[in-house]
Design a protein around this motif. Structure first.
Motif, mmCIF file in Angstrom:
data_model
loop_
_atom_site.group_PDB
_atom_site.id
_atom_site.type_symbol
_atom_site.label_atom_id
_atom_site.label_comp_id
_atom_site.label_asym_id
_atom_site.label_seq_id
_atom_site.Cartn_x
_atom_site.Cartn_y
_atom_site.Cartn_z
ATOM 1 N N ASP A 21 35.506 37.510 41.404
ATOM 2 C CA ASP A 21 36.623 37.527 42.201
ATOM 3 C C ASP A 21 37.681 38.726 41.900
ATOM 4 O O ASP A 21 38.212 39.409 42.594
ATOM 5 N N GLY A 22 37.928 38.542 40.548
ATOM 6 C CA GLY A 22 39.109 39.375 40.155
ATOM 7 C C GLY A 22 39.232 39.225 38.589
ATOM 8 O O GLY A 22 38.391 38.505 37.801
ATOM 9 N N VAL A 23 39.960 39.973 37.982
ATOM 10 C CA VAL A 23 40.146 40.163 36.484
ATOM 11 C C VAL A 23 41.579 40.499 36.218
ATOM 12 O O VAL A 23 42.098 41.505 36.768
ATOM 13 N N TRP A 24 42.194 40.023 34.978
ATOM 14 C CA TRP A 24 43.283 40.633 34.692
ATOM 15 C C TRP A 24 43.128 41.478 33.612
ATOM 16 O O TRP A 24 42.545 41.313 32.609
ATOM 17 N N ARG A 25 43.544 42.708 33.664
ATOM 18 C CA ARG A 25 43.364 43.582 32.537
ATOM 19 C C ARG A 25 44.940 43.979 31.914
ATOM 20 O O ARG A 25 45.797 44.483 32.555
ATOM 21 N N ALA A 26 45.450 43.276 30.742
ATOM 22 C CA ALA A 26 46.621 43.345 30.652
ATOM 23 C C ALA A 26 47.514 42.588 31.799
ATOM 24 O O ALA A 26 47.006 41.550 31.902
ATOM 25 N N ASN A 27 48.377 43.095 32.136
ATOM 26 C CA ASN A 27 49.440 42.409 33.128
ATOM 27 C C ASN A 27 48.810 42.845 34.379
ATOM 28 O O ASN A 27 49.655 42.563 35.504
ATOM 29 N N LYS A 28 47.934 43.735 34.372
ATOM 30 C CA LYS A 28 47.361 44.228 35.810
ATOM 31 C C LYS A 28 46.258 43.525 36.533
ATOM 32 O O LYS A 28 45.337 43.131 35.752
ATOM 33 N N LEU A 29 46.432 43.205 37.766
ATOM 34 C CA LEU A 29 45.415 42.316 38.398
ATOM 35 C C LEU A 29 44.218 43.282 39.174
ATOM 36 O O LEU A 29 44.878 44.094 39.890
ATOM 37 N N VAL A 30 43.148 43.423 38.726
ATOM 38 C CA VAL A 30 42.164 44.249 39.485
ATOM 39 C C VAL A 30 41.335 43.304 40.644
ATOM 40 O O VAL A 30 40.736 42.338 40.236
ATOM 41 N N HIS A 31 41.466 43.404 41.679
ATOM 42 C CA HIS A 31 40.966 42.762 42.756
ATOM 43 C C HIS A 31 39.528 43.189 42.771
ATOM 44 O O HIS A 31 39.193 43.783 43.967
ATOM 45 N N LEU A 32 38.492 42.757 42.080
ATOM 46 C CA LEU A 32 37.050 43.033 41.967
ATOM 47 C C LEU A 32 36.567 42.823 43.468
ATOM 48 O O LEU A 32 35.824 43.821 43.867
ATOM 49 N N LYS A 33 36.602 41.947 43.622
ATOM 50 C CA LYS A 33 36.087 41.162 45.123
ATOM 51 C C LYS A 33 36.299 42.194 46.477
ATOM 52 O O LYS A 33 35.633 42.494 47.098
ATOM 53 N N GLU A 34 37.705 42.357 46.151
ATOM 54 C CA GLU A 34 38.104 43.503 47.350
ATOM 55 C C GLU A 34 37.769 44.765 47.546
ATOM 56 O O GLU A 34 37.290 45.198 48.621
ATOM 57 N N ILE A 35 37.371 45.262 46.313
ATOM 58 C CA ILE A 35 36.965 46.450 46.219
ATOM 59 C C ILE A 35 35.553 46.721 46.372
ATOM 60 O O ILE A 35 34.931 47.534 47.155
ATOM 61 N N ALA A 36 34.936 45.429 45.977
ATOM 62 C CA ALA A 36 33.289 45.472 45.999
ATOM 63 C C ALA A 36 33.314 45.195 47.879
ATOM 64 O O ALA A 36 32.354 45.890 48.340
ATOM 65 N N ASP A 37 33.995 44.677 48.418
ATOM 66 C CA ASP A 37 34.000 44.284 49.866
ATOM 67 C C ASP A 37 34.033 45.546 50.580
ATOM 68 O O ASP A 37 33.319 46.111 51.587
#
Ligand code: WT7
Length: 684
Positions: free
Chosen positions: A194-210
């Motif tokens: 679904d997503g992941v935090w990299r340091a303080n930054k949230l990467v919306h993996l599922k959104e990008i995948a969609d």
């Protein structure tokens, strides 16, 4: 240069004492045998792996000489095996099931976990069964787009177990890049999170995948299953999210009132991993495959701009990733090994997953970044798990060096015996800091040179044998026959500089570019028939040490990530106002190289801050955030030859403020050089 050539560090005695290879005499003897009798050398090594059916005929069959016919390389053909079986079942059957395979460290230090070999095997079987029951068969490609979590390892091994082919796309790539790779490899199943935090930054993996899936559909690839790991529900959010419950920009769109992460859901393709896995059996018979069947496709940048699907096969890659791991890091049972690379790159494939697991090693799997929540994070992890072998990149070392010795000295790093580096040439200053401060002067530093294409280390010191020189990758690994060639293809003997090429195949080398064997031949074998051409230049010093000097084609190496000039230029050209773009590498104190882009605008175009932002965003969007240019310069014109070819060597000089342009008399309009030089940006 002379001072570097003469500075030598002997292998530490405590490492040599029990090393697999403990002297230069032994290294030379083993290396000579590996070159002269490759089939016997690798045949002995193959005996340590499980083959369901032994190799019936030739152990090695190849043609390296494009002038004599198509180039091909086959190792162990007809032998049947499975790499997942050799990574897991073999160790579990040998009674090592309760040993930790991975300690997991999350982005937040509060998030930790561990998994044993037998737990990993059960998880892999469940996913293997689920994929099979959803129509994934031998030879099918499965795309994987995930953070550094245990499920990523499970996913790749499950794919390998059922004879399918994984195509892992680094979780920092954009939706365009993901779609391009899925389309090229015809991947009709995706595994993501679904997503992941990299340091303080949230990467919306599922959104990008969609977004990527919808791009795939638009271009005719129907992705029928997207398996999503629910990762965000189990991680600690950075304090910033809690502090500013109403203020955090991510909150509004991506979290509900209870701070649960929300994703959009398409029930015709999306399936939660947790649900899929819970109902599947934990027994999944291995699908035995031919040693020359494909194991994975991994995309790497190519000088035309279109990424190349580097294809590796099962048997040779297995032998090579395992053997390089064993010797380059001098692995022994009891070691705790920590490689900071993301599995989305080849380093993670070979030295987070396959090499360590094939050796039955215990490793640390790290989700986060070196500087979060503090600049001593790597060192804290090393102390916590008593890491003995550590592997990272020069760009990370340079980043951490900037904070001085104190963040390192706070931790007990006395467990370390081997320190590896990879990704780009390491400057002697960083090498020496790594050796002195991180290793306390007692650890062996191994500067490992290799490529996505080589599958594993090809030039590297061996920690118990090789006297090292800071900045040199030293000597070829077993099976690698190094040669330096001049422009006309003549061999450079003794001291000298040239194109770095290899004379004969080694088990871990790529077999083709997926669906483009022609490009495989022209890229690696055309320039010097009879040799594999790395695309790098190298120098041999008076003692025979190899010093890799960097790319000699139109490639850029930003923080150890290869990009092509063409790839960045074509992204810039998609910005409405841009007429032409030329991109060159410029040295950068931390990243190694960064991008300096020269752009000409269409009639009426204005070089405003907004346009600069547009251009940066375009490159981030088309490729990924790591590719963002540091310098964008307005160019009234570009230095071109009369035939229209951009003279990049001149642009490289301008970028670094060096007036020594060389011969520019063949330029159609030499005056443009001075204008560009006068207006070069000093700072990013
Ligand atoms: C290119 C390959 C292999 C894993 C990481 C990158 C450069 C890599 C070194 C090193 C000098 C190095 C080369 C090579 N490179 N390691 N130790 N010393 N240069 O994989 O993305 O396929 O890039 O990285 O230029 O050709 P990759």
């Amino acid at each position: 240069m002379a001072s570097c050539d003469d500075q030598v560090f002997n292998p530490p005695e405590n490492v040599s004492k029990k090393a697999h290879c403990s002297s230069m005499e032994q290294y030379k003897e083993m290396h000579a045998r590996s070159i002269k009798y490759p089939e016997a050398f690798w045949g002995d090594i193959a005996k340590e792996f499980y083959f369901d059916q032994p190799v019936p005929g030739k152990f090695l069959d190849y043609n390296f000489d494009v002038s004599k016919g198509p180039v091909y390389v086959k190792w162990l053909e007809g032998g049947r095996t499975n790499i997942c079986y050799n990574c897991l079942d073999k160790h579990v059957l040998a009674g090592k099931g309760d040993q930790i395979a991975f300690y997991w460290e999350g982005n937040d230090p509060a998030d930790t976990d561990s998994v044993t070999f037998s737990e990993l095997l059960s998880d892999v079987c469940r996913v293997g069964n689920y994929l099979q029951s959803h129509g994934v068969n031998k030879g099918d490609t499965v795309a994987i787009y995930m953070p550094m979590i245990k499920e990523l390892v499970v996913a790749m091994l499950a794919v390998a177990r059922i004879g399918a082919v994984h195509n892992i796309v680094f979780g920092g790539y954009s939706s365009d890049s993901l779609a391009e790779r899925m389309l090229d490899s015809s991947a009709s199943v995706l595994i993501c999170a679904d997503g992941v935090w990299r340091a303080n930054k949230l990467v919306h993996l599922k959104e990008i995948a969609d977004e990527a899936l919808s791009l795939c559909r638009q271009r005719g690839l129907d992705v029928r299953l997207s398996l999503v790991v629910q990762h965000m529900a189990r991680v600690t959010h950075p304090p910033s999210l809690h502090d500013a419950i109403n203020g955090h920009p991510a909150k509004k769109t991506h979290f509900d009132d209870k701070l649960n992460y929300k994703v959009s859901w398409n029930s015709s393709v999306d399936v939660w991993w947790e649900e899929a896995v819970s109902s599947a059996s934990d027994q999944c018979p291995v699908v035995w495959v031919d040693a020359e069947d494909p194991l994975f496709i991994l995309y790497t940048s190519g000088s035309t701009g279109k990424p190349k699907g580097v294809l590796h096969t099962v048997g040779g890659y297995m032998l090579y990733s395992a053997t390089t791991f064993k010797y380059s890091f001098d692995y022994h049972p009891g070691d705790v090994y920590f490689c900071t690379a993301d599995i989305g790159w080849i380093t993670g494939h070979s030295y987070v997953t396959y090499g360590p697991l094939l050796n039955g090693a215990t490793s640390v799997l790290f989700e986060g970044v070196p500087t979060y929540p503090h600049t001593g994070r790597f060192w804290e992890i090393i102390q916590k798990y008593k890491v003995s072998k550590f592997y990272t990149a020069p760009t990370a070392i340079r980043t951490l060096m900037k904070f001085g010795d104190d963040p390192v000295k706070k931790y007990d790093l006395s467990s370390l015996t081997v320190l590896g580096t990879v990704g780009e040439p390491i400057n002697p200053e960083a090498w020496l800091w790594y050796h002195r401060v991180v290793g306390g002067g007692n650890a062996a530093v191994v500067d490992t040179f290799w490529q996505t294409e080589t599958g594993g280390h090809v030039i590297t010191p061996l920690p118990g044998a090789t006297p090292t020189k800071p900045g040199s990758a030293c000597f070829p690994f077993f099976g690698i026959s190094v040669c330096l060639l001049d422009e006309s293809g003549e061999e450079v003997l003794g001291e000298g500089e040239g194109y770095l090429v290899f004379r004969q195949p080694w088990p871990g080398m790529m077999r083709t570019i997926y669906k483009n064997h022609q490009r495989f031949q022209t890229t690696y074998f055309q320039k010097f028939p009879g040799y594999y051409c790395t695309g790098d230049g190298a120098r041999r010093d008076k003692d025979g040490y190899i010093w890799v000097t960097g790319r000699i084609d139109d490639m850029l190496n930003v923080s150890g990530h290869l990009l092509s000039t063409a790839q960045v230029e074509s992204a810039l050209l998609e910005v409405e106002q841009v007429a032409e773009a030329a991109v060159v590498a410029r040295p950068h104190p931390v990243k190694g190289e960064c991008l300096h882009c020269f752009v000409t605008l269409k009639e009426g175009g204005k070089f405003t801050d907004a346009l600069v932002t547009d251009m940066k965003n375009k490159v981030r969007g088309k490729i990924g955030p790591f590719a963002q240019p540091d310098y964008l310069q307005l160019a009234p014109g570009l230095p071109k030859t009369r035939s229209g070819k951009i003279m990049r060597r001149v642009l490289r000089k301008i970028a670094v403020g060096d007036r020594d342009f060389g011969d520019i008399s063949t330029l159609a309009d030499p005056s443009v050089v001075e204008i560009l030089f006068q207006h070069r940006p000093a700072n990013a």
